[in-house]
Design a protein around this motif. Structure first.
Motif, PDB file in Angstrom:
ATOM      1  N   LYS A 284       0.829  -1.198   0.000  1.00 28.25           N
ATOM      2  CA  LYS A 284       0.000   0.000   0.000  1.00 28.25           C
ATOM      3  C   LYS A 284       0.869   1.256   0.000  1.00 28.25           C
ATOM      4  O   LYS A 284       1.990   1.265   0.495  1.00 28.25           O
ATOM      5  CB  LYS A 284      -0.921   0.018   1.226  1.00 28.25           C
ATOM      6  N   HIS A 285       0.286   2.308  -0.565  1.00 28.60           N
ATOM      7  CA  HIS A 285       0.931   3.622  -0.535  1.00 28.60           C
ATOM      8  C   HIS A 285       1.198   4.028   0.916  1.00 28.60           C
ATOM      9  O   HIS A 285       0.366   3.870   1.784  1.00 28.60           O
ATOM     10  CB  HIS A 285       0.029   4.653  -1.211  1.00 28.60           C
ATOM     11  N   TRP A 286       2.399   4.547   1.155  1.00 30.50           N
ATOM     12  CA  TRP A 286       2.850   5.052   2.454  1.00 30.50           C
ATOM     13  C   TRP A 286       3.087   3.934   3.477  1.00 30.50           C
ATOM     14  O   TRP A 286       3.028   4.147   4.677  1.00 30.50           O
ATOM     15  CB  TRP A 286       1.882   6.105   2.998  1.00 30.50           C
ATOM     16  N   SER A 287       3.360   2.735   2.984  1.00 27.26           N
ATOM     17  CA  SER A 287       3.690   1.637   3.896  1.00 27.26           C
ATOM     18  C   SER A 287       5.070   1.859   4.513  1.00 27.26           C
ATOM     19  O   SER A 287       6.006   2.288   3.831  1.00 27.26           O
ATOM     20  CB  SER A 287       3.699   0.305   3.141  1.00 27.26           C
ATOM     21  N   PRO A 288       5.223   1.539   5.805  1.00 28.51           N
ATOM     22  CA  PRO A 288       6.548   1.632   6.425  1.00 28.51           C
ATOM     23  C   PRO A 288       7.412   0.433   6.005  1.00 28.51           C
ATOM     24  O   PRO A 288       6.891  -0.629   5.655  1.00 28.51           O
ATOM     25  CB  PRO A 288       6.240   1.597   7.922  1.00 28.51           C
ATOM     26  N   ALA A 289       8.713   0.615   6.050  1.00 33.61           N
ATOM     27  CA  ALA A 289       9.621  -0.465   5.674  1.00 33.61           C
ATOM     28  C   ALA A 289      11.019  -0.185   6.210  1.00 33.61           C
ATOM     29  O   ALA A 289      11.391   0.971   6.457  1.00 33.61           O
ATOM     30  CB  ALA A 289       9.670  -0.627   4.153  1.00 33.61           C
ATOM     31  N   MET A 299      14.884   3.429   8.662  1.00 32.33           N
ATOM     32  CA  MET A 299      13.451   3.246   8.478  1.00 32.33           C
ATOM     33  C   MET A 299      12.938   4.287   7.485  1.00 32.33           C
ATOM     34  O   MET A 299      13.503   5.366   7.326  1.00 32.33           O
ATOM     35  CB  MET A 299      12.713   3.395   9.803  1.00 32.33           C
ATOM     36  N   GLY A 300      11.855   3.939   6.807  1.00 32.06           N
ATOM     37  CA  GLY A 300      11.273   4.874   5.855  1.00 32.06           C
ATOM     38  C   GLY A 300       9.876   4.447   5.456  1.00 32.06           C
ATOM     39  O   GLY A 300       9.345   3.436   5.951  1.00 32.06           O
ATOM     40  N   ARG A 301       9.305   5.214   4.561  1.00 32.85           N
ATOM     41  CA  ARG A 301       7.978   4.896   4.025  1.00 32.85           C
ATOM     42  C   ARG A 301       8.025   4.891   2.503  1.00 32.85           C
ATOM     43  O   ARG A 301       8.805   5.618   1.893  1.00 32.85           O
ATOM     44  CB  ARG A 301       6.921   5.882   4.527  1.00 32.85           C
ATOM     45  N   VAL A 302       7.141   4.074   1.933  1.00 35.26           N
ATOM     46  CA  VAL A 302       7.089   3.927   0.482  1.00 35.26           C
ATOM     47  C   VAL A 302       5.926   4.747  -0.053  1.00 35.26           C
ATOM     48  O   VAL A 302       4.762   4.423   0.201  1.00 35.26           O
ATOM     49  CB  VAL A 302       6.927   2.451   0.072  1.00 35.26           C
ATOM     50  N   ALA A 303       6.251   5.809  -0.783  1.00 30.28           N
ATOM     51  CA  ALA A 303       5.214   6.627  -1.432  1.00 30.28           C
ATOM     52  C   ALA A 303       5.120   6.179  -2.889  1.00 30.28           C
ATOM     53  O   ALA A 303       6.016   6.455  -3.694  1.00 30.28           O
ATOM     54  CB  ALA A 303       5.570   8.102  -1.345  1.00 30.28           C
ATOM     55  N   LEU A 304       4.056   5.462  -3.208  1.00 28.44           N
ATOM     56  CA  LEU A 304       3.876   4.998  -4.585  1.00 28.44           C
ATOM     57  C   LEU A 304       3.530   6.182  -5.483  1.00 28.44           C
ATOM     58  O   LEU A 304       2.727   7.044  -5.113  1.00 28.44           O
ATOM     59  CB  LEU A 304       2.772   3.947  -4.645  1.00 28.44           C
ATOM     60  N   ALA A 318       8.344   4.797  -7.352  1.00 26.46           N
ATOM     61  CA  ALA A 318       8.000   5.115  -5.968  1.00 26.46           C
ATOM     62  C   ALA A 318       9.023   6.094  -5.420  1.00 26.46           C
ATOM     63  O   ALA A 318      10.104   6.274  -5.986  1.00 26.46           O
ATOM     64  CB  ALA A 318       7.965   3.849  -5.111  1.00 26.46           C
ATOM     65  N   GLN A 319       8.639   6.731  -4.333  1.00 26.77           N
ATOM     66  CA  GLN A 319       9.602   7.572  -3.604  1.00 26.77           C
ATOM     67  C   GLN A 319       9.751   7.003  -2.198  1.00 26.77           C
ATOM     68  O   GLN A 319       8.759   6.771  -1.506  1.00 26.77           O
ATOM     69  CB  GLN A 319       9.126   9.020  -3.520  1.00 26.77           C
ATOM     70  N   LEU A 320      10.998   6.768  -1.795  1.00 31.72           N
ATOM     71  CA  LEU A 320      11.288   6.315  -0.440  1.00 31.72           C
ATOM     72  C   LEU A 320      11.564   7.539   0.416  1.00 31.72           C
ATOM     73  O   LEU A 320      12.524   8.276   0.165  1.00 31.72           O
ATOM     74  CB  LEU A 320      12.484   5.374  -0.432  1.00 31.72           C
ATOM     75  N   VAL A 321      10.705   7.766   1.401  1.00 39.08           N
ATOM     76  CA  VAL A 321      10.851   8.900   2.307  1.00 39.08           C
ATOM     77  C   VAL A 321      11.462   8.369   3.597  1.00 39.08           C
ATOM     78  O   VAL A 321      10.818   7.628   4.348  1.00 39.08           O
ATOM     79  CB  VAL A 321       9.494   9.576   2.571  1.00 39.08           C
ATOM     80  N   LEU A 322      12.710   8.728   3.840  1.00 45.38           N
ATOM     81  CA  LEU A 322      13.489   8.127   4.920  1.00 45.38           C
ATOM     82  C   LEU A 322      13.423   8.951   6.202  1.00 45.38           C
ATOM     83  O   LEU A 322      13.273  10.179   6.163  1.00 45.38           O
ATOM     84  CB  LEU A 322      14.948   7.979   4.478  1.00 45.38           C
ATOM     85  N   ASP A 323      13.568   8.255   7.328  1.00 45.02           N
ATOM     86  CA  ASP A 323      13.594   8.936   8.626  1.00 45.02           C
ATOM     87  C   ASP A 323      14.929   9.629   8.874  1.00 45.02           C
ATOM     88  O   ASP A 323      15.014  10.516   9.728  1.00 45.02           O
ATOM     89  CB  ASP A 323      13.334   7.930   9.755  1.00 45.02           C
ATOM     90  N   GLU A 324      15.984   9.195   8.185  1.00 43.49           N
ATOM     91  CA  GLU A 324      17.313   9.779   8.351  1.00 43.49           C
ATOM     92  C   GLU A 324      17.919  10.013   6.970  1.00 43.49           C
ATOM     93  O   GLU A 324      17.577   9.326   6.012  1.00 43.49           O
ATOM     94  CB  GLU A 324      18.239   8.843   9.136  1.00 43.49           C
ATOM     95  N   LYS A 325      18.828  10.949   6.913  1.00 43.08           N
ATOM     96  CA  LYS A 325      19.523  11.207   5.657  1.00 43.08           C
ATOM     97  C   LYS A 325      20.600  10.150   5.424  1.00 43.08           C
ATOM     98  O   LYS A 325      21.215   9.647   6.361  1.00 43.08           O
ATOM     99  CB  LYS A 325      20.149  12.608   5.663  1.00 43.08           C
ATOM    100  N   VAL A 326      20.796   9.837   4.162  1.00 42.56           N
ATOM    101  CA  VAL A 326      21.808   8.861   3.752  1.00 42.56           C
ATOM    102  C   VAL A 326      22.550   9.408   2.540  1.00 42.56           C
ATOM    103  O   VAL A 326      22.154  10.414   1.951  1.00 42.56           O
ATOM    104  CB  VAL A 326      21.171   7.494   3.401  1.00 42.56           C
ATOM    105  N   GLY A 327      23.610   8.722   2.173  1.00 45.72           N
ATOM    106  CA  GLY A 327      24.271   9.014   0.909  1.00 45.72           C
ATOM    107  C   GLY A 327      23.722   8.081  -0.152  1.00 45.72           C
ATOM    108  O   GLY A 327      23.627   6.874   0.066  1.00 45.72           O
TER     109      GLY A 327
END
Length: 639
Positions: A284-289, A299-304, A318-327
């Motif tokens: 589903k849209h905005w599912s955590p993963a 951790m992040g969420r999947v924005a379809l 999709a766009q992965l919206v992460l709880d923390e910044k990464v490289g």
């Protein structure tokens, strides 16, 4: 080449690595005591002819899949290990799924513990494995029975691994290493280890840690377990780092050591996402993963971006919206696990590591992502052909780890041209330049009594609506070529000037003479109207038109000054060289307190002066708003 093991717990991964290299990759006391691999282990096989195989031994227990992923994302080839005695097990399947999602298409299957199985069982296991590999990237991989106890098949396996070829990682981009370990070595200091994903790292290089931004200098390095001056893409390296704020606690698994050009932490990744066919429910849209990228785990969420659900076995943007910044960079592989971290649910390839927070589902954005998903030359050409009409060359180079010279070569190959950091097709650039000329020409013909168009009105009137920074670059080009002239706040074509009617022109000449004569205390609109026998509204309208072209400036309601005089008064105020009072300014102009206050309040509104109580001071950066201040003339007037 870096080879990563994969397979179920107790299927003999570590024992096989030891048989291939002579090195026991289990390094932790807990691993020795429990007889299982918990964290990543490393070993190297020196073949004596300049070639060397590096091995990443990963845990097979389901509880340590996150550790397995930290090592798996840096490998060049997979060594899938299946016990001949036990056959395919749950972690065999999950590890193979991860290998497939990472896009690894080079590998060998080692059928271990062959000494515990007869020929019939070996044939049966091989058939089972072939069926398991069929829908994956390792389809057709060679299956070799081996035994770490008897030595059966070890030499053949080593030769088979060498036949897979060297690392395919490129050395042309900027340096980039994924950190999977950090420790302090007595007498040396902070040491980080990881796989070099791109470029080269040299002793004395000054690098940055991403996402923290900490500075680090490479004091020394080991590549493939040997002291070296250079670590290249495809090699495992240990870097001895030094930096003013660097410490073991400041570095963690998941960080990147990068050239300064690649330091761009992000928390929004636009990706092409695949949901495993083994999933029982749609995503589903905005599912955590749980999101694994490089050696990072966040951790992040999947924005379809293409619907509200993704069916098992399907692929979508999709766009992965992460709880923390990464490289992250384009082409990086991502593994997703369910919120409880019990199973792998899918994987993704990064298309744009700097996804927008808004309009991410807009058709224009999806078209852009489709273009970005292509290989470098095709991607650039397709981007230039989109409705936007341009590419930010620095951003394109950063997302794909391309040096400026490489981006320039791609742009040239696409029949493109560059302008102030933007790339265009040559035809698009020519059309844009002609559009500017045609639009101004049409305006001049329709409104000959106006000086031209203000920049924003011109931008909105063009056939293609460019973003403000791109439009500015295009206009600056035309101004530099003297195709377009800047006339106060207006843009006009060369040869065009404001055309007043003969009556208005004659009236303006009289008004200009009076404004020049009474330069610091000019008549007001009603005074001009009365003097010249013109209705006040008509006189006001004329002065407003003259203000639009920059000939006069309305300092206070119905109080107009010649533009050069305004610049001159700014110079007089600045000539004090200190804070000054309204009375001091009035005395310099000899124009009365009321008019002096109106002028100073006008300066305040435009940021030319800053007021503190009864005192004011000029702001040097704002002095040129109405033209050159002519400091010599202003100083003379001030005395």
């Amino acid at each position: 080449m870096i080879v990563g093991t994969a397979g179920h717990i107790d299927h003999g991964k570590t024992a096989l690595v030891k048989a291939l290299t002579g090195v026991d990759a289990d390094r932790l006391k807990e691993e020795k005591a429990r007889g299982i691999t918990i964290d990543l282990g490393y070993a190297y096989s020196d073949l004596g002819d300049g070639r060397q195989l590096g091995f990443v031994d990963v845990p097979g227990h389901e509880r340590f899949v996150h550790n397995m992923l930290a090592g798996a994302t840096g490998i060049d080839a997979a060594l899938l290990i299946v016990s001949a005695a036990e056959g395919i097990k749950p972690q065999t399947v999950e590890h193979l799924q991860i290998v497939d999602l990472l896009g690894l298409d080079r590998g060998i299957v080692a059928l271990t513990k062959a000494d515990l199985a007869d020929d019939d069982l070996l044939l049966e296991r091989m058939a089972e494995i072939e069926a398991l590999l069929e829908p994956t990237s390792l389809r057709g991989a060679e299956i070799m029975p081996v035994s770490a106890i008897t030595g059966r098949g070890i030499d053949e396996l080593k030769a088979g691994l060498l036949a897979l070829g060297e690392s395919g990682k490129g050395v042309t981009g900027f340096a980039r290493l994924a950190v999977d370990r950090c420790f302090v070595l007595s007498g040396a200091g902070v040491v980080v280890t990881g796989t070099v994903h791109a470029g080269e790292i040299r002793v004395d290089d000054r690098l940055l840690l991403t996402p923290s931004g900490l500075e680090a200098r490479v004091r020394s390095l080991h590549a493939q377990n040997r002291a070296a001056e250079i670590g290249r893409a495809g090699e495992r390296c240990a870097l001895n780092l030094a930096g003013p704020r660097l410490s073991k606690d400041a570095v963690r698994r998941g960080d990147w050591v990068v050239s300064p050009e690649l330091h761009a932490p992000t928390d929004r990744l636009d990706v092409r996402l695949k949901l495993l066919a083994s999933e029982e429910q749609p995503l589903k849209h905005w599912s955590p993963a749980h999101v694994h990228l490089g050696s990072a785990h966040v951790m992040g969420r999947v924005a379809l971006l293409e619907g509200e659900r993704l069916a098992p076995g399907e692929t979508a943007m999709a766009q992965l919206v992460l709880d923390e910044k990464v490289g992250a960079l384009a082409g990086d592989r991502v593994i997703l696990r369910d919120p409880s971290a019990l199973r792998t649910i899918g994987g993704a390839s990064v298309i744009d590591p700097f996804g927008p927070p808004r309009n991410r589902r807009a058709p224009r954005r999806l078209a852009e992502l489709a273009a970005l998903g292509e290989p470098d030359p095709v991607a650039l050409d397709r981007l230039l052909s989109l409705d936007s009409g341009f590419v930010e060359t620095a951003r394109f180079g950063l997302t794909r780890n391309l040096r400026p010279v490489d981006v320039a070569a791609l742009l040239e190959a696409a029949d493109g041209t560059s302008l102030d950091g933007y790339g265009f097709h040559a035809a698009t650039m020519a059309a844009a330049r002609q559009d500017i000329v045609d639009t101004l020409k049409a305006h001049h013909e329709a409104r000959p009594d106006t000086p031209g168009l203000q920049p924003e009105r011109l931008r909105l009137a063009l056939a293609r609506r460019w973003p403000v920074p791109v439009f500015k670059a295009l206009i600056d080009q035309e101004v530099g070529a003297k195709t377009v002239l800047v006339d106060g706040p207006f843009l006009r074509l060369r040869g065009h000037s404001l055309k007043l009617g003969s009556r208005d022109e004659a009236l303006w000449q009289k008004i200009a003479a009076e404004l020049d004569r009474d330069r610091y205390r000019p008549p007001r609109v009603r005074d001009f109207a009365s003097t010249h026998g013109v209705p006040e509204p008509e006189m006001r309208k004329l002065l407003q038109r003259l203000a639009k072209v920059g000939r006069v400036v309305e300092v206070a309601p119905d109080q107009y000054f010649l533009r050069p005089v305004v610049a001159e008064m700014i110079g007089i105020a600045h000539a004090f060289g200190r804070e000054f009072t309204a009375a001091e300014f009035r005395d310099k102009l000899d124009n009365g307190r009321k008019v002096a206050i109106q002028i100073l309040e006008f300066f305040d509104r435009h940021g030319i002066t800053v007021r503190r109580g009864d005192l004011r001071r000029t702001v040097p950066q704002k002095l040129q708003q109405f033209g050159p201040t002519a400091p010599e003339a202003a100083a003379a007037a001030a005395t």
